[in-house]
Scaffold this active site. Structure first.
Site, short mmCIF file in Angstrom:
data_model
loop_
_atom_site.label_atom_id
_atom_site.label_comp_id
_atom_site.label_asym_id
_atom_site.label_seq_id
_atom_site.Cartn_x
_atom_site.Cartn_y
_atom_site.Cartn_z
N CYS A 42 73.52 29.97 34.24
CA CYS A 42 72.82 28.75 33.82
C CYS A 42 71.44 29.07 33.26
O CYS A 42 70.98 28.43 32.31
CB CYS A 42 72.72 27.81 35.02
N CYS A 44 60.60 24.69 34.14
CA CYS A 44 61.72 24.86 35.07
C CYS A 44 62.76 23.78 34.81
O CYS A 44 62.43 22.60 34.62
CB CYS A 44 61.19 24.77 36.51
N CYS A 93 3.49 0.45 -48.34
CA CYS A 93 3.71 -0.95 -48.02
C CYS A 93 5.20 -1.19 -47.81
O CYS A 93 6.01 -0.26 -47.76
CB CYS A 93 3.17 -1.83 -49.14
#
EC number: 2.3.2.31
Length: 1089
Positions: free
Chosen positions: A359, A378, A532
């Protein structure tokens, strides 16, 4: 004899050594008369017999000529020596009796020329003054600045080149084409010879070489990052875990879990551990460690040399779990609920949960395949105990264990904020960014501040940005780089080819619209600079009006005159059109200006990018060049030199080139015309200069720079690059501070001294107050409508400090009431309505004067001198004893008159600053006391009191005065003050009188606001100070008839019209009788500064 000489010359020119030797040996007369240094003349380009012998490599004849005082340093018309011609080879072709070319040159010719060169190099000439003998000039240059080594290298004569180099030939000499001997060999395709010369040049010895190489070896080449390989990552992780475990006295697994929970940051872990270790372990999924057993220096770290390490520790779990043999038979797996075989190796978890090995293996393989290697808890229900690494390694297979290690390293990198993976596809390296410590020294490279987006390298040449993991773009941050790329996309620079030309056209168009007008007929731009409004186009001869741009024929007397234009509608339409065109041109000019600015930065950005791509090829050629140089030098000297400096220089060049490329986007977004940008551009230019210098030294087919110079250039570039990045990281320069208010001083020190100020700062403060006061001059309405600023400090606060003592120097007094009374009485007496009307132009010119101009102040002072102000006899006697003012910094001579003892030195006249302060005080009093309007001013009793100070022109006392006095400037000023502020003059209190805040002046009506806090302070050095001081009061002012008149005027104002008449009777002929008649009388009384 002539035939023999001719035959010998022809043999030398043709290169027939045998015939030449036969003629020379068989004719003793020729041997005796022939001078090898004699020129054959201009037809033969002034070559000597020695030149021809060296040109053809005639060993025997050359040796004979050198033995008969032949000088190899003699030059021909081309400024060539015998050594030049010896090293030329058959390439040079000379026509008409000169040197004839040879089509083929055998190999023996090289050895023969080498022998001839050796003879020339051994030659000794006449003894020189220093005791040495003349030698052949090995580095002599001809008209083309070629040395013998240039010709030998171009001819491919390796033996001659080696001899020249051995005897100190200059390897770095350049001819007029800037070619070295190595370049000449390269151009003539003598590659081996060029490589040999290159190695000699690169590894040449120099007195500076050792010192520079020592500096290069001591140079800190560390970067603020570190490229890590997979094994380096594993070693870094293990080292961090071991050091943490040893520090916390905890097992390795516990230390790893604690570090993982705190992002692999040891400082963060220590902070949490010191606060609450139990809570720290609980949040990390591990149990609190116990002290280690004896014989061990830490949990599962290094074993003690005195105690052998056991295979299984009995203290793996804090709770010692002991099972009896009976219990072993009945233990069950919590997953499959099967009995656990006695023959299986037990899997001891710290939490005490038991599972069978099958397991465990299935569970761990599933977790590893899912990639959750770093957080495997775990498998028991509601248990958060982490599975130790040793259990995983003992249960899973080797292949799965390898995958677990890979996932573990991956989790280590991804959870560590100081380490990142290289984003290059297929690269398995990572980069660690060095944190900058605050305790690092200033000379340390790592002490430089890091940029917001630093560029890092994984070690394989993969550069990327630490923040965005994209292309490296330091010194730009990620947002600036993104904005730059967006700007490139918007601008499309490939379509902006003619931006500069369009920008110039837009600028020209804007200038034409601003400074010219189009012709009404042909639209040609015309600029008017004189004349002018009648304009004639020089191109189409069209006559039009400059104002309305319409035909000149339409202009007549109805438009305001032939040379004037009053056509409002047409002019308005023309101006609107001109304004619209100007606005459009400005927009276009601004747009092209922005485009031109973008192209400026984009062009340089692309130039550096292109240079970076070209120089990247040097990484490959640098390694080949290193091998070639090592091989060439090993053949000549037998050693294997260090050639890594070439690759290092290329790396430095590429890093700097990339930074320069990205510096232009950074500079593009800086604020224009700011100090920050100026400093940035200066540093950028400096970095570009040293970078281009290094590129010229390295980016060449054959290196022509010595090793120590390349190293020095690379060190300089690296230093400039680090300084540049550090400066950008700090912000280049502090933000531009707001410009402080300027207080200009006078042109020189004499200005503020001459004007009566104690220091330039005092004069600047005075000028500042003058600028910020109310400056409106004119009628009573303008004065009364501009009250003084309530926040503005009063005259007393500006002139007198808090301590009560004056800030002025000795000899500079504040204006007193007594002195002002004398001044007013003597000046205002001369003012009459008739004289004011006569001097109206003077008053108008005076109202436009700038009081801050020192020249105006000086004119006022001089006007005082010329005005002849009246003083009473007692005051005149007192002022005649005035002390010298030369000691206080004036340019005037000292007085020779004796000064009475125990008498303070008074001021003879008002300084210019005091005169202007008088004007300020009068205006301020006039603004604060506004009980009247212009309509009621003439009818008020104050106007009757004014007659005491300003008698009319019909007054017999004023009629007999000199009319020239009315023309002085000071009289006009006082008259102007009198007209503008009639009530203020009457309100000047005497020096011995203090006006309380609650008292009300007589000229104020009931209900109007009174004058508050008005006090005239008399300093200690006042001009009318009395020697006697009464108890309870300060220094008393000498009584003056005018003071009595003022006091009488106040009493008369309170009592009514009868008091006014009494005041009028109180003034009178006493004052007028004291007035001096000439300027000389006044000069005798007053010493004017």
């Amino acid at each position: 004899m002539g035939n023999t000489t001719t035959k010998f010359r022809k043999a030398l020119i043709n290169g027939d050594e045998n015939l030449a030797c036969q003629i020379y040996e068989n004719n003793p007369q020729l041997k005796e008369s022939l001078d090898p240094n004699t020129s054959y003349g201009e037809p033969y380009q002034h070559n000597t017999p020695l030149h021809y012998a060296a040109r053809h490599g005639m060993n025997k004849i050359l040796g004979t000529f050198l033995g008969r005082d032949g000088n190899p340093n003699k030059r021909n018309v081309h400024n060539e020596t015998s050594m030049h011609l010896l090293c030329m080879g058959p390439q040079i072709m000379i026509s008409e009796g000169a040197l004839h070319p040879r089509l083929a040159r055998p190999t023996e010719d090289d050895f023969r020329r080498a022998d001839c060169l050796q003879m020339i190099l051994k030659w000794k000439g006449a003894k020189l003054d220093q005791g040495e003998y003349e030698r052949a000039a090995i580095d002599a240059v001809d008209n083309k600045k070629n040395t013998p080594l240039h010709y030998a290298a171009a001819s491919g004569m390796k033996a001659c080149v080696e001899l020249l180099v051995k005897h100190g030939g200059d390897l770095f000499a350049e001819n007029e084409n800037k070619d070295t001997p190595c370049d000449c060999a390269e151009k003539q395709h003598h590659k081996d010879l060029a490589l040999n010369l290159e190695s000699q040049m690169v590894f040449s010895r120099d007195p500076e070489a050792e010192e520079i190489e020592a500096e290069y070896a001591a140079l800190d080449k560390r970067e603020p990052y570190e490229g890590l390989r997979p094994q380096d990552l594993r070693r870094l992780k293990d080292m961090l875990i071991v050091e943490t475990a040893d520090m916390l006295q905890a097992p390795l697994f516990t230390a790893e879990a604690l570090l993982r929970a705190h992002d692999w940051d040891r400082e963060k872990l220590l902070e949490a551990w010191m606060s609450n270790p139990e809570n720290c372990c609980q949040r990390s999924g591990v149990q609190m460690p116990t002290p280690p057993p004896s014989g061990y220096n830490a949990w599962d770290t290094l074993p003690s040399p005195r105690t052998p390490r056991t295979t299984r520790s009995s203290v793996t779990s804090p709770d010692e779990i002991s099972l009896s043999p009976g219990d072993l038979d009945t233990s069950l797996c919590d997953i499959c609920m099967c009995s656990i075989s006695v023959f299986e190796d037990p899997v001891d978890m710290p939490c005490g949960h038991d599972f069978c090995r099958g397991c465990w293996e299935s569970f761990l393989n599933l977790k590893i395949q899912e990639g959750e290697a770093h957080n495997i808890f775990c498998p028991a229900y509601d248990c958060f105990q982490l599975v130790p690494v040793d259990i995983i390694e003992s249960v899973v297979s080797k292949e799965m264990d390898k995958r677990y290690l890979q996932f573990d390293i991956k989790a280590f990198v991804e959870n560590n904020p100081a380490i990142k993976w290289c984003p290059t596809p297929g690269c398995d390296r990572a980069v660690r960014l060095t944190k900058q410590g605050s305790n690092t020294s200033g000379s340390d490279t790592l002490s430089f501040p890091l940029l917001r987006a630093p560029a890092v390298d994984c070690g394989k040449g993969h550069l990327f940005c630490w923040e965005c993991l994209g292309e490296a773009h330091e010194p730009c941050d990620c947002q600036t780089w993104k904005n730059w790329l967006q700007k490139i996309t918007e601008m499309k620079p490939e379509e902006l080819v003619g931006v500069s030309e369009a920008y110039e056209d837009a600028a020209n168009c804007l200038w034409l619209l601003t400074n010219s007008k189009p012709c009404a007929n042909c639209k040609s731009p015309i600029q008017k600079n004189e004349g002018c409004n009648h304009m004639q186009c020089a191109k189409c001869k069209y006559d039009f009006c400059w104002i309305c741009l319409e035909e000149w024929k339409k202009h007549s007397s109805s438009t305001g005159g032939y040379y004037r234009c009053t056509r409002y509608e047409v002019i308005q339409h023309v101006e609107e059109q001109s304004k619209e065109m100007t606005v459009e041109a400005e927009k276009k000019h601004k747009r092209f200006q922005e485009l031109d600015r973008f192209m400026h930065y984009y062009t340089r950005f692309k130039n550096h990018e292109h240079s970076y791509q070209l120089e990247q090829r040097l990484l490959k050629t640098a390694k080949e060049k290193m091998e070639q140089l090592s091989r060439a030098l090993k053949e000549t000297e037998g050693g294997c030199p260090d050639t890594t400096f070439i690759e290092d220089a290329v790396h430095v060049l590429l890093k700097t080139r990339r930074i320069l490329k990205c510096s232009y986007p950074y500079g593009f977004f800086l604020e224009p015309k700011s100090t920050k940008k100026e400093i940035f551009e200066l540093m950028q230019t400096d970095l570009e200069m040293v970078t281009e210098d290094l590129a010229q030294k390295v980016n060449r087919p054959y290196l022509r720079t010595p090793r120590h110079k390349i190293i020095k250039a690379a060190c300089l570039v690296q230093q400039k690059r680090q300084e540049f990045l550090a400066s950008v990281a700090r912000g280049v320069a502090p933000a531009d501070s707001p410009e402080a208010p300027r207080r200009s001083f006078a042109g020189g020190t004499w200005d503020w001294e001459y004007l009566g100020f104690a220091s330039p700062e005092e004069y600047a403060e005075f000028q500042y107050r003058r600028r910020h006061r109310q400056r409106r001059r004119g009628d009573v309405h303008s004065l009364l409508s501009n009250p003084p600023d309530p926040d503005e400090p009063s005259e007393s606060t500006l002139d007198i400090p808090e301590g009560g003592s004056s800030s002025r120097r000795p000899g500079t007094s504040v204006v007193s009431s007594a002195s002002m009374s004398v001044l007013h009485s003597s000046s205002l007496r001369d003012y009459t309505p008739a004289s004011r009307s006569e001097n109206q132009d003077s008053l108008q010119a005076l109202s436009s004067l700038d009081e801050d101009d020192p020249n105006i102040l000086l004119a006022i002072q001089l006007s005082l001198q010329e005005s002849g102000l009246a003083l009473d006899e007692e005051t005149r006697d007192f002022l005649s004893n005035e002390a010298s003012l030369g000691a206080i910094g004036t340019s005037l001579p000292s007085r020779l008159d004796s000064v009475p003892r125990n008498t303070d030195s008074p001021r003879a006249a008002l300084s210019s600053s005091e005169l202007l302060e008088l004007g300020d005080s009068l205006m301020r009093l006039g603004a604060e006391n506004d009980p009247f309007s212009t309509d009621t001013l003439s009818s008020h009793p104050l106007s009757e009191a004014r007659s005491d100070f300003c008698p009319s022109s019909s007054d017999p006392d004023s009629a007999g005065q000199d009319p020239n006095i009315n023309d002085n400037l000071l009289g006009n000023i006082m008259a102007w003050f009198h007209d503008m502020n009639p009530q203020s003059i009457a309100l000047i209190p005497p020096a011995t009188t203090e006006i309380s805040a609650d008292s009300q002046l007589p000229c104020i009506k009931d209900g109007s606001e009174g004058v508050k806090d008005v006090e005239l302070v008399l300093p200690e050095d006042s001009m009318f100070e009395d020697a006697s001081v009464s108890e309870g009061r300060g220094t008393q002012i000498e009584e003056n008839p005018l003071e009595e008149n003022i006091l009488a005027g106040e009493a008369a104002s309170q009592a009514g019209d009868s008091g006014n008449e009494a005041a009028n009777r109180g003034d009178g002929s006493d004052v007028s009788s004291q007035t001096p008649q000439t300027s000389s009388d006044w000069l005798e009384q007053v010493h004017l500064v």
